[in-house]
Design a protein around this motif. Sequence first.
Motif, short mmCIF file in Angstrom:
data_model
loop_
_atom_site.label_atom_id
_atom_site.label_comp_id
_atom_site.label_asym_id
_atom_site.label_seq_id
_atom_site.Cartn_x
_atom_site.Cartn_y
_atom_site.Cartn_z
N CYS A 1 0.80 -1.23 0.00
CA CYS A 1 0.00 0.00 0.00
C CYS A 1 0.83 1.28 0.00
CB CYS A 1 -1.00 0.00 1.15
SG CYS A 1 -0.29 0.22 2.78
N THR A 2 2.09 1.21 0.41
CA THR A 2 2.95 2.40 0.38
C THR A 2 3.55 2.64 -1.01
OG1 THR A 2 4.69 1.04 1.34
CG2 THR A 2 3.53 2.53 2.83
N GLY A 3 3.43 1.67 -1.89
CA GLY A 3 3.78 1.87 -3.29
C GLY A 3 5.20 2.29 -3.58
N GLY A 4 6.13 1.98 -2.72
CA GLY A 4 7.52 2.35 -2.95
C GLY A 4 7.96 3.63 -2.23
N ARG A 5 7.09 4.18 -1.42
CA ARG A 5 7.44 5.42 -0.71
C ARG A 5 8.62 5.24 0.24
NH1 ARG A 5 2.78 9.58 0.32
NH2 ARG A 5 1.45 9.18 -1.46
N ILE A 6 8.70 4.08 0.89
CA ILE A 6 9.81 3.85 1.82
C ILE A 6 11.12 3.79 1.04
CG2 ILE A 6 10.79 2.31 3.55
CD1 ILE A 6 7.83 1.45 4.15
N ALA A 7 11.12 3.06 -0.06
CA ALA A 7 12.31 2.97 -0.90
C ALA A 7 12.68 4.34 -1.46
CB ALA A 7 12.10 1.97 -2.03
N ALA A 8 11.70 5.10 -1.90
CA ALA A 8 11.96 6.44 -2.43
C ALA A 8 12.57 7.34 -1.36
CB ALA A 8 10.68 7.05 -2.99
N ALA A 9 12.06 7.24 -0.14
CA ALA A 9 12.60 8.05 0.95
C ALA A 9 14.06 7.70 1.20
CB ALA A 9 11.77 7.86 2.21
N PHE A 10 14.37 6.41 1.20
CA PHE A 10 15.76 5.98 1.43
C PHE A 10 16.68 6.38 0.29
CE2 PHE A 10 14.40 3.75 5.10
CZ PHE A 10 15.53 3.39 5.81
N THR A 11 16.24 6.16 -0.94
CA THR A 11 17.12 6.43 -2.07
C THR A 11 17.31 7.92 -2.33
OG1 THR A 11 15.31 6.19 -3.68
CG2 THR A 11 16.66 4.23 -3.19
N SER A 12 16.53 8.76 -1.66
CA SER A 12 16.73 10.20 -1.79
C SER A 12 17.89 10.68 -0.93
CB SER A 12 15.45 10.96 -1.42
OG SER A 12 15.21 10.88 -0.03
N VAL A 13 18.43 9.78 -0.09
CA VAL A 13 19.51 10.14 0.82
C VAL A 13 20.82 9.54 0.31
CG1 VAL A 13 20.38 9.91 3.19
CG2 VAL A 13 17.93 10.25 2.79
N SER A 14 21.82 10.38 0.20
CA SER A 14 23.14 9.93 -0.23
C SER A 14 23.68 8.90 0.75
CB SER A 14 24.09 11.13 -0.29
OG SER A 14 25.37 10.70 -0.69
N GLY A 15 24.25 7.84 0.22
CA GLY A 15 24.79 6.78 1.06
C GLY A 15 23.88 5.57 1.15
N ALA A 16 22.65 5.70 0.67
CA ALA A 16 21.70 4.59 0.74
C ALA A 16 22.22 3.36 0.00
CB ALA A 16 20.34 5.01 0.18
N SER A 17 22.98 3.58 -1.05
CA SER A 17 23.46 2.44 -1.85
C SER A 17 24.40 1.54 -1.06
CB SER A 17 24.14 2.92 -3.13
OG SER A 17 25.25 3.74 -2.81
N SER A 18 24.95 2.05 0.04
CA SER A 18 25.86 1.22 0.84
C SER A 18 25.11 0.22 1.72
CB SER A 18 26.75 2.11 1.72
OG SER A 18 25.98 2.77 2.72
N VAL A 19 23.79 0.42 1.90
CA VAL A 19 23.03 -0.47 2.79
C VAL A 19 21.75 -1.04 2.17
CG1 VAL A 19 23.92 0.64 4.87
CG2 VAL A 19 21.73 1.40 3.92
N LEU A 20 21.22 -0.39 1.15
CA LEU A 20 19.95 -0.82 0.57
C LEU A 20 20.20 -1.84 -0.53
CD1 LEU A 20 16.88 -0.68 0.29
CD2 LEU A 20 17.19 1.34 -1.15
N ASN A 21 19.82 -3.10 -0.25
CA ASN A 21 20.02 -4.16 -1.24
C ASN A 21 18.96 -4.15 -2.32
OD1 ASN A 21 22.33 -5.09 -0.09
ND2 ASN A 21 21.51 -7.08 0.48
N GLY A 22 17.74 -3.79 -1.99
CA GLY A 22 16.69 -3.79 -2.98
C GLY A 22 15.33 -3.60 -2.36
#
Length: 160
Positions: free
Chosen positions: A28-49
């Motif tokens: 139901c959040t439709g990717g909002r959590i992922a979008a919030a994380f990927t808007s922050v620099s450094g997310a690629s070091s911890v976000l697998n997918g």
Amino acid sequence: MKNYTLQIKEIITILSKNQKTISFAESCTGGRIAAAFTSVSGASSVLNGSVVSYSNDIKHQWLNVDNEVFITYGAVSQPCVEQMLKGITTLANSDYAIAVSGIAGPTGGTDEKPVGTVYIGIQTPIEQKIFHCLFKGNRDEIQEQSTHFAIEKIKEFLQI
């Protein structure tokens, strides 16, 4: 979208320091959590997918949610979110995960599960916790409250 930058920076810092990863299974959040994380620099070091598993077919195919769960409990249920957590941690090979399934409205609610019913799950390396929430407001407000709640809960589990 609300600005969660400071909270997410703290989460990224702790996960990175501990060499841990996170993934998301959102409905139901439709990717909002992922979008919030990927808007922050450094997310690629911890976000697998992340997976937006809006349909039951995708929840089943991608996250291995058992079809019997949909028949017996529905997609908006604790058992579904439990299996979404297991599925995304396996699929993304992550240490931590957030899974969300709910009814954002304005349609889809029932007496048993009214609009605003949302199950939010947190998976850590040692425990899993599912929260049954009942948010109020319109579709956007329910999605935002769900996103905010999930970010707050992962912070609590990381003891930030």
